[in-house]
Design a protein around this motif. Structure first.
Motif, mmCIF file in Angstrom:
data_model
loop_
_atom_site.group_PDB
_atom_site.id
_atom_site.type_symbol
_atom_site.label_atom_id
_atom_site.label_comp_id
_atom_site.label_asym_id
_atom_site.label_seq_id
_atom_site.Cartn_x
_atom_site.Cartn_y
_atom_site.Cartn_z
ATOM 1 N N ALA A 48 -1.930 40.904 -12.148
ATOM 2 C CA ALA A 48 -1.365 41.379 -10.884
ATOM 3 C C ALA A 48 -0.961 40.202 -9.994
ATOM 4 O O ALA A 48 0.217 39.909 -9.831
ATOM 5 N N THR A 49 -1.921 39.482 -9.453
ATOM 6 C CA THR A 49 -1.612 38.378 -8.540
ATOM 7 C C THR A 49 -2.629 37.260 -8.725
ATOM 8 O O THR A 49 -3.749 37.476 -9.211
ATOM 9 N N ALA A 50 -2.241 36.062 -8.309
ATOM 10 C CA ALA A 50 -3.137 34.917 -8.328
ATOM 11 C C ALA A 50 -2.811 34.034 -7.136
ATOM 12 O O ALA A 50 -1.687 34.044 -6.614
ATOM 13 N N ARG A 51 -3.805 33.264 -6.693
ATOM 14 C CA ARG A 51 -3.628 32.378 -5.555
ATOM 15 C C ARG A 51 -4.220 31.009 -5.871
ATOM 16 O O ARG A 51 -5.323 30.901 -6.366
ATOM 17 N N LEU A 52 -3.435 29.957 -5.602
ATOM 18 C CA LEU A 52 -3.877 28.593 -5.801
ATOM 19 C C LEU A 52 -3.678 27.832 -4.503
ATOM 20 O O LEU A 52 -2.639 27.960 -3.855
ATOM 21 N N ARG A 53 -4.655 27.039 -4.152
ATOM 22 C CA ARG A 53 -4.495 26.169 -2.990
ATOM 23 C C ARG A 53 -5.302 24.903 -3.224
ATOM 24 O O ARG A 53 -6.304 24.898 -3.951
ATOM 25 N N LEU A 107 0.841 -1.195 0.000
ATOM 26 C CA LEU A 107 0.000 0.000 0.000
ATOM 27 C C LEU A 107 0.874 1.243 0.000
ATOM 28 O O LEU A 107 1.707 1.439 0.886
ATOM 29 N N TYR A 108 0.686 2.078 -1.010
ATOM 30 C CA TYR A 108 1.379 3.364 -1.085
ATOM 31 C C TYR A 108 0.349 4.476 -0.951
ATOM 32 O O TYR A 108 -0.689 4.469 -1.629
ATOM 33 N N LEU A 109 0.619 5.434 -0.054
ATOM 34 C CA LEU A 109 -0.275 6.567 0.170
ATOM 35 C C LEU A 109 0.520 7.865 0.061
ATOM 36 O O LEU A 109 1.654 7.958 0.533
ATOM 37 N N SER A 110 -0.097 8.853 -0.560
ATOM 38 C CA SER A 110 0.539 10.157 -0.696
ATOM 39 C C SER A 110 -0.508 11.242 -0.502
ATOM 40 O O SER A 110 -1.619 11.152 -1.052
ATOM 41 N N ALA A 111 -0.171 12.251 0.274
ATOM 42 C CA ALA A 111 -1.067 13.395 0.492
ATOM 43 C C ALA A 111 -0.237 14.670 0.426
ATOM 44 O O ALA A 111 0.838 14.756 1.025
ATOM 45 N N THR A 112 -0.743 15.650 -0.324
ATOM 46 C CA THR A 112 -0.050 16.929 -0.472
ATOM 47 C C THR A 112 -1.054 18.055 -0.337
ATOM 48 O O THR A 112 -2.118 18.028 -0.976
ATOM 49 N N ALA A 113 -0.742 19.038 0.491
ATOM 50 C CA ALA A 113 -1.527 20.264 0.597
ATOM 51 C C ALA A 113 -0.620 21.424 0.201
ATOM 52 O O ALA A 113 0.560 21.453 0.568
ATOM 53 N N PHE A 114 -1.159 22.383 -0.543
ATOM 54 C CA PHE A 114 -0.310 23.451 -1.056
ATOM 55 C C PHE A 114 -1.067 24.772 -1.112
ATOM 56 O O PHE A 114 -2.299 24.818 -1.176
ATOM 57 N N ASN A 115 -0.282 25.836 -1.095
ATOM 58 C CA ASN A 115 -0.794 27.193 -1.324
ATOM 59 C C ASN A 115 0.254 27.920 -2.159
ATOM 60 O O ASN A 115 1.412 28.065 -1.740
ATOM 61 N N MET A 116 -0.134 28.391 -3.356
ATOM 62 C CA MET A 116 0.785 29.034 -4.282
ATOM 63 C C MET A 116 0.339 30.472 -4.514
ATOM 64 O O MET A 116 -0.821 30.714 -4.870
ATOM 65 N N ASP A 117 1.253 31.417 -4.326
ATOM 66 C CA ASP A 117 0.976 32.838 -4.532
ATOM 67 C C ASP A 117 1.802 33.339 -5.714
ATOM 68 O O ASP A 117 3.040 33.299 -5.680
ATOM 69 N N TYR A 118 1.105 33.793 -6.753
ATOM 70 C CA TYR A 118 1.756 34.286 -7.965
ATOM 71 C C TYR A 118 1.761 35.807 -7.990
ATOM 72 O O TYR A 118 0.781 36.458 -7.604
ATOM 73 N N LYS A 119 2.852 36.361 -8.498
ATOM 74 C CA LYS A 119 2.948 37.789 -8.776
ATOM 75 C C LYS A 119 3.299 37.964 -10.254
ATOM 76 O O LYS A 119 4.098 37.209 -10.806
ATOM 77 N N ASP A 120 2.683 38.963 -10.890
ATOM 78 C CA ASP A 120 2.920 39.245 -12.308
ATOM 79 C C ASP A 120 2.668 38.011 -13.171
ATOM 80 O O ASP A 120 3.424 37.716 -14.112
#
Length: 793
Positions: free
Chosen positions: A609-614, A573-586
């Motif tokens: 201007a800016t963007a946000r991904l999570r 059994l292989y398990l993977s979990a990832t949580a992220f927050n990405m802040d872009y400028k320009d």
């Protein structure tokens, strides 16, 4: 070569190689077990080089997924576009891949946000991805910015395509496939161990079909496949500690472009042409081929690709090694890139060359691990020409102006749109491209048992030039026969001419960094946290554009990530979990804007201007028994523009051609450069939810072999194709189911597979473009099915 000849040729080649290979292989082979008894590596033991150092997937503190050649074959993946549903967050875009909603839909300028690496060498051209994927070792997809070890143009992630290494024993494998639309695909690879120190692997690929769209007046059907590839990989051991791997590649694509549909058209029943007002808009959703598509004659691509990739590795000691990576590629384009009936882009001996050099030092000693390196890169377009026939459209009732002026190419009546020829744009390349230099380092240190800290940085310097000549002429006056760099055929004037051959280069620089910590909670479970940045280079665009669209700035991103990896139950059994927050400028985005010099709309790259991904990404592989394999992923993504109040509003902006003509008739112009605040909008190609589930079971037939049915199911929620989030460019949620039934002989030498891909027969739009008159779309393949015969010796 017709299909019957191709079948006989493939069979003859396969039989010849098998005849040569089998005697020696039989002498060296160990006793063969049945498929149900043969052990198979579980996912947690896959070794990845995602961070330029070898580590087990279950111990890699980075968001990475791996797809093997066996998985690609089972899922019917033989192109980059088909790869997109195999791992979380991966989508296609006009300029390559998109990851977590970050990609480029501008094929005219700018680099992809996802760096594509083939055998460790960066390749910038999205056209290379139209060539077939064959004879691979694996594909690694890294999500999130990889600014330290990969550097430029990896703000969204990296796709590592690793071709297969030569085997240590003489061997041969091949398959031939026949499917819907008269598809014939043949693949073969042979391992030739010349000596203990030198081995070769030669592989070839050929695929043709009739295309899944009609020709509609063109010379050939649309969406037709006609591809071939040849690769020679070699490994030479120059002593005990020095190894040289060389890969020589050739590929060609002479298929045809996608057919363009008009998905919807707009009409303004209460418009006041004299006063220059739109009135309420109505959208008619009635799909048809795009107006003018039936006037297209040439729809054939013509790509040739040559590449050499070298990796020289010296193990100076047990703890220190050096790797020198060098690459060269040449892409020649003599075909059509697109032909929608309104816009056509053709190429005349257009060439893209790349050179790259990288020297890495990898040090591992006890608790300390460090990789440092230097990087030199250049791409350029030394010669060739692009011819763009840029037409224009107008919706009802404004199309009456085009019709009354007598210039309509397609004169729409009723609620149908009209088209005109617009302008011809000739771009002559004189060395346009980019140079990049970088130094980097990244290391880990174990400060306590199981607890490691990570740190890295990369400094990059780039020089970008726009060495080309751009000529603008009246529409449908320039042909492949009369084209010149600086004059319009048959007329004593030009609409516009910009000579950028001596234009000063633009310079950009950046320092990206990464810091993190990871901890082995148990020998089977790793948790980590990291913060990293990324950089996508700025660029130049034609000096004939409006001043604000002649240069765009670099985009940067900061990514905060938490993750956990586990390999449990003895690796079952292989398990993977990832949580992220990405802040872009320009953030670099594709915009369709009005060029005041030509009154034409054109695609340019601009900075938001800016963007946000999570979001959260969950992956698993479970092997409860040797006969069962269950795998899948679930991805949640919230990707939004944080602030961009000055985006162009393509839907509510009339064309410059219309406004120029309507004022000649004494009417007031319509709004032509409307601005739209897209703050809070979703990013394109960013499904909030996506998931995949796969299951395969091996039925042991005793001495008769084995039978393996498998199913792959993918689902994603609705997305938009533009940052304006127009209702017209909304792509509905969809599912895609692939079925396989594979029979394999007891000795694993022969197999027969029946398959169905896209069981639902769902028409999925892969490119939607909305302007004031209509929305156009291209589509992925419908349901396909067929049978594949394989052999392995």
């Amino acid at each position: 070569m017709n299909r019957l000849s191709l079948l006989f040729a493939s069979a003859s080649i396969g039989a010849s190689v098998v005849a040569l290979a089998c005697p020696a292989a039989a002498q060296e082979a160990s006793p063969v077990q049945t498929n149900t008894a043969a052990p198979e590596d579980y996912t947690g033991d896959i070794v990845v080089t995602a961070q330029k150092t070898s580590e087990r997937l279950s111990k890699a503190p980075v968001a990475v997924s791996v797809v093997t050649q066996d998985s690609l074959t089972r899922q019917g993946v033989d192109s980059a576009a088909a790869l997109t549903t195999t791992v979380p967050g991966l989508q296609s875009s006009q300029n390559g891949f998109a990851i977590r909603g970050i990609g480029s839909n501008n094929s005219f300028s700018g680099y992809s946000t996802v760096a594509t690496q083939i055998d460790g060498i960066y390749d910038p051209s999205a056209a290379v991805l139209t060539l077939g994927l064959f004879d691979l070792g694996s594909v690694e997809v890294l999500r999130g910015p990889q600014g330290t070890v990969y550097g430029r143009n990896a703000t969204a992630g990296v796709v590592n395509i690793n071709t297969a290494d030569p085997g240590k024993k003489l061997g041969f494998n091949a398959d031939i496939q026949y499917g819907r639309f008269n598809e014939v695909r043949a693949r073969a690879a042979v391992d030739l161990p010349i000596s203990d120190a030198f081995a070769l692997r030669i592989s070839a690929y050929r695929q043709v079909d009739d295309g899944f769209e009609g020709n509609y007046g063109a010379r050939q059907n649309y969406n037709k496949t006609d591809q071939a590839g040849l690769r020679v990989n070699s490994i030479l051991h120059l002593g005990d500690r020095l190894t040289w791997r060389l890969s020589l590649n050739y590929g060609e694509n002479k298929g045809t472009i996608p057919l363009t549909y008009m998905r919807s058209r707009n009409v303004y029943p209460n418009a006041n042409i004299a006063a220059g007002t739109f009135g309420p808009m109505q959208t008619i959703y009635s799909e048809s081929i795009n107006p003018g598509q039936d006037l297209v004659v040439d729809n054939q691509m013509d790509l040739q690709y040559y590449a050499a990739r070298s990796r020289l590795t010296w193990e100076a000691s047990d703890s220190l090694s050096f790797t020198y990576l060098a690459g060269y590629s040449l892409l020649k384009n003599n075909g059509v890139d697109s032909a929608t009936g309104v816009f056509t882009q053709q190429n005349i001996d257009r060439r893209v060359e790349t050179h790259s050099h990288e020297l890495d030092a990898n040090f591992e000693s006890g608790a300390f691990n460090l990789v440092v390196g230097g990087y030199l890169y250049q791409d350029k377009q030394p010669s060739g020409t692009r011819l763009l026939h840029a037409g224009d459209t107008a919706p009802a009732p404004f199309n009456g102006i085009f019709n009354a002026a007598g210039i309509a190419k397609v004169a729409g009546t009723g609620t149908n749109i009209s088209t005109i020829s617009g302008v011809d744009v000739v771009t002559s390349y004189r060395g346009q491209g980019t140079k990049s230099q970088a130094v980097f380092g990244q290391g880990t240190f174990e400060i306590a048992p199981g607890l490691k800290i990570l740190g890295g940085a990369r400094s990059t310097w780039e020089q970008v030039n726009q060495r080309n000549i751009e000529l603008v002429c009246p529409g449908d006056t320039v042909t492949l026969a009369n084209i010149t760099p600086t004059t319009c055929p048959g007329i004593p004037f030009v609409y516009a001419l910009s000579d950028d051959t001596n234009r000063p280069e633009a310079k950009f620089s950046n320092i990206s960094w990464k810091a993190g910590v990871n901890y082995e909670v148990t020998p089977e479970t790793l948790v980590y946290a990291s913060v990293g940045t990324g950089f996508r280079g700025g660029g130049l665009e034609a000096s004939g554009n409006a001043p604000q669209y002649r240069q765009y700035q670099p985009e940067t991103v900061t990514n905060y990530e938490l993750g956990a990896r586990s390999s449990l139950m003895g690796g079952k059994l292989y398990l993977s979990a990832t949580a992220f927050n990405m802040d872009y400028k320009d953030l670099q985005v594709s915009s369709i804007v009005l060029n005041p010099l030509t009154n034409q709309v054109s695609a340019v790259t601009t900075n938001a201007a800016t963007a946000r991904l999570r979001g959260i990404e969950l992956e698993t592989v479970f092997r409860p028994t040797r006969a069962d394999r269950i795998s899948g992923f679930v991805s949640y993504l919230d990707a939004k523009i944080r602030s961009f109040p000055t985006a162009s509003d393509n839907l509510n902006s009339a064309s410059g051609n219309y406004n120029a003509l309507t004022t000649a008739f004494g009417n007031r112009p319509l709004p032509g450069t409307v601005i739209r605040d897209v703050s809070g909008n979703e990013l394109p190609n960013a499904p909030k939810w996506s998931a995949r589930a796969s299951y395969a079971h091996i039925f042991d037939l005793g001495g008769a072999g084995s039978l393996t049915p498998s199913v792959d199911f993918y689902v994603q929620s609705r997305t938009f194709s533009d940052i304006q989030n127009y209702a017209q460019s909304r792509r509905a949620s969809y599912t895609k189911t692939d079925l396989n039934l594979r029979y394999e002989t007891n000795d694993a030498h022969l197999s027969v597979t029946g398959f169905v891909n896209n069981l639902e027969n769902k028409r999925v739009a892969n490119n939607l473009v909305t302007v004031w008159s209509s929305t156009t779309a291209n589509y992925d393949p419908p349901r396909t099915y067929g049978v594949r015969l394989g052999m392995h010796f």
